[in-house]
Design a protein around this motif. Structure first.
Motif, PDB file in Angstrom:
ATOM      1  N   ALA A  45      94.702  -6.768  29.406  1.00  0.00           N
ATOM      2  CA  ALA A  45      94.619  -7.135  31.099  1.00  0.00           C
ATOM      3  C   ALA A  45      93.865  -6.532  31.926  1.00  0.00           C
ATOM      4  N   GLU A  46      93.715  -4.944  31.666  1.00  0.00           N
ATOM      5  CA  GLU A  46      93.284  -4.318  32.467  1.00  0.00           C
ATOM      6  C   GLU A  46      91.860  -3.705  32.177  1.00  0.00           C
ATOM      7  N   HIS A  85      98.454  -7.191  18.754  1.00  0.00           N
ATOM      8  CA  HIS A  85      99.519  -7.249  19.993  1.00  0.00           C
ATOM      9  C   HIS A  85      98.310  -8.217  21.649  1.00  0.00           C
ATOM     10  N   HIS A  93      96.633 -10.208  24.227  1.00  0.00           N
ATOM     11  CA  HIS A  93      96.101 -10.823  25.502  1.00  0.00           C
ATOM     12  C   HIS A  93      95.164 -11.695  24.856  1.00  0.00           C
ATOM     13  N   SER A  95     101.283 -11.461  24.211  1.00  0.00           N
ATOM     14  CA  SER A  95     101.923 -10.927  25.191  1.00  0.00           C
ATOM     15  C   SER A  95     102.943 -11.603  26.137  1.00  0.00           C
ATOM     16  N   THR A  96     103.868 -10.715  26.853  1.00  0.00           N
ATOM     17  CA  THR A  96     104.971 -11.502  27.634  1.00  0.00           C
ATOM     18  C   THR A  96     104.085 -10.473  29.244  1.00  0.00           C
ATOM     19  N   GLY A  97     103.438  -9.840  29.220  1.00  0.00           N
ATOM     20  CA  GLY A  97     103.883  -8.599  30.292  1.00  0.00           C
ATOM     21  C   GLY A  97     102.034  -9.374  31.238  1.00  0.00           C
ATOM     22  N   GLY A  98     101.732 -10.221  30.546  1.00  0.00           N
ATOM     23  CA  GLY A  98     100.222 -10.467  30.914  1.00  0.00           C
ATOM     24  C   GLY A  98      99.889  -9.604  32.245  1.00  0.00           C
ATOM     25  N   PHE A 111     102.662   1.097  37.987  1.00  0.00           N
ATOM     26  CA  PHE A 111     101.748   1.687  36.641  1.00  0.00           C
ATOM     27  C   PHE A 111     100.003   1.399  37.362  1.00  0.00           C
ATOM     28  N   PHE A 124     104.983  -3.055  37.320  1.00  0.00           N
ATOM     29  CA  PHE A 124     104.638  -4.001  36.447  1.00  0.00           C
ATOM     30  C   PHE A 124     106.244  -4.626  36.841  1.00  0.00           C
ATOM     31  N   GLU A 136     109.189  -3.441  25.022  1.00  0.00           N
ATOM     32  CA  GLU A 136     108.272  -2.475  25.350  1.00  0.00           C
ATOM     33  C   GLU A 136     109.341  -1.237  26.387  1.00  0.00           C
ATOM     34  N   PHE A 190     108.656   1.519  29.116  1.00  0.00           N
ATOM     35  CA  PHE A 190     107.929   2.857  29.263  1.00  0.00           C
ATOM     36  C   PHE A 190     108.124   3.897  30.563  1.00  0.00           C
ATOM     37  N   GLU A 236      93.170  -1.936  25.152  1.00  0.00           N
ATOM     38  CA  GLU A 236      94.902  -2.056  26.196  1.00  0.00           C
ATOM     39  C   GLU A 236      94.686  -0.407  26.360  1.00  0.00           C
TER      40      GLU A 236
END
Ligand code: KMH
Ligand code: ZN
Length: 269
Positions: A13-14, A46, A48, A81-84, A113, A118, A142, A144, A225
């Motif tokens: 996403a970034e 994976h 996004h 991804s459900t993190g988006g 993050f 996050f 996930e 972290f 990613e």
């Protein structure tokens, strides 16, 4: 040792085109990059998605389109991804699960993050886990920070997750756990013995932690990613290039790479 599962995290996403001009952004580009990564040895993608401006989007229509393009060419496992992206509402993040991908990510805690947060409070995490349970989607937990392993075990106790668990140890995000060898050993020793795990080293940690994961019997995630470089100062040409290198390293060490069918067996899909 069982075969190595390589996951390709294609765009996240970034990451931006300014970071690496080879970043796939449109649905077609993401699907093409995924198929190429699968041919190079990835058995999980994976995913996004990005909108027309290249901004992270959890619009289910985008995931559906990518899913259909990829499935036409490959039997690779799709993991949504459900993190988006940081700051996205839970309703947006949870949307694509309705398409019932084989796998989806589940971050089991809140973490700094970079300069942002996050945000994954218990109510969010439980809602994601509940939805995945209903739809029979295999979660990739996930991690972290170390406490997220304990949070996952609490979800097992509550009946929201089922063992054996599969973890992704995301290491080296600024603000979260580091990416040194000792960090990985600590996380691996903290996992329930029945678990499987993947290691996603961020930036310069991708390669050394990937090699370590291969030796430890874990699995590996690579891709734009997490890392945009092939080596210091040299941008990667594609996700497939990063996948192919990890496959070569594993084979040199004597560990074969799993095809999607074999990965499904290892993960109990
Ligand atoms: N983009 C990060 C804030 C996931 O895919 O589940 C979160 C992330 C994790 O990428
Ligand atoms: Zn992600």
């Amino acid at each position: 040792m069982e075969k190595l599962i390589i996951t390709a995290a294609l765009c996240g996403a970034e990451t931006t085109r300014e970071d690496n001009p080879n970043l796939p952004l449109t649905v077609e580009e993401i699907a093409e990059a995924g198929i190429e990564a699968a041919h190079a040895g990835a058995s999980i993608l994976h995913l996004h998605m990005r909108d027309k401006e290249g901004k992270a989007s959890q619009d289910p229509a985008l995931f559906e389109e990518a899913m259909s393009l990829i499935k036409r060419e490959s039997d690779v496992i799709l993991q949504f991804s459900t993190g988006g992206a940081v700051g996205m509402a839970i309703e947006e993040r949870i949307g694509p699960l309705s398409l019932k991908p084989e796998m989806a990510t589940l971050t089991t805690g809140t973490v700094n993050f970079g300069d942002e947060v996050f945000y994954n409070p218990p109510l969010y995490v439980e809602a994601f886990a509940q939805r995945m349970k209903e739809l029979k989607i295999k979660p990739e937990v996930e991690v972290f920070e170390a406490g997220m392993i304990r949070n996952a075990l609490y979800l097992v106790k509550k009946g929201l997750l089922e063992e054996p668990l599969h973890f992704d140890l995301v290491m080296g995000v600024p603000g979260a756990i580091g990416g040194e060898a000792r960090d990985l050993l600590y996380l691996v020793e903290s996992l329930p013995p029945s678990s499987t795990f993947t290691v996603a080293g961020i930036g310069r940690y991708e390669l050394p932690l990937g090699a370590m994961a291969i030796i430890l019997g874990g699995h590996v995630r690579v891709g734009f990613e997490d890392n945009i470089f092939y080596q210091k100062g040299v941008l990667a040409k594609s996700n497939a290039e990063l996948v192919a290198r990890m496959k070569r390293i594993s084979q040199e060490i004597g560990r074969e790479v799993a095809a999607p069918k074999e990965a499904r067996k290892i993960l109990g899909l």
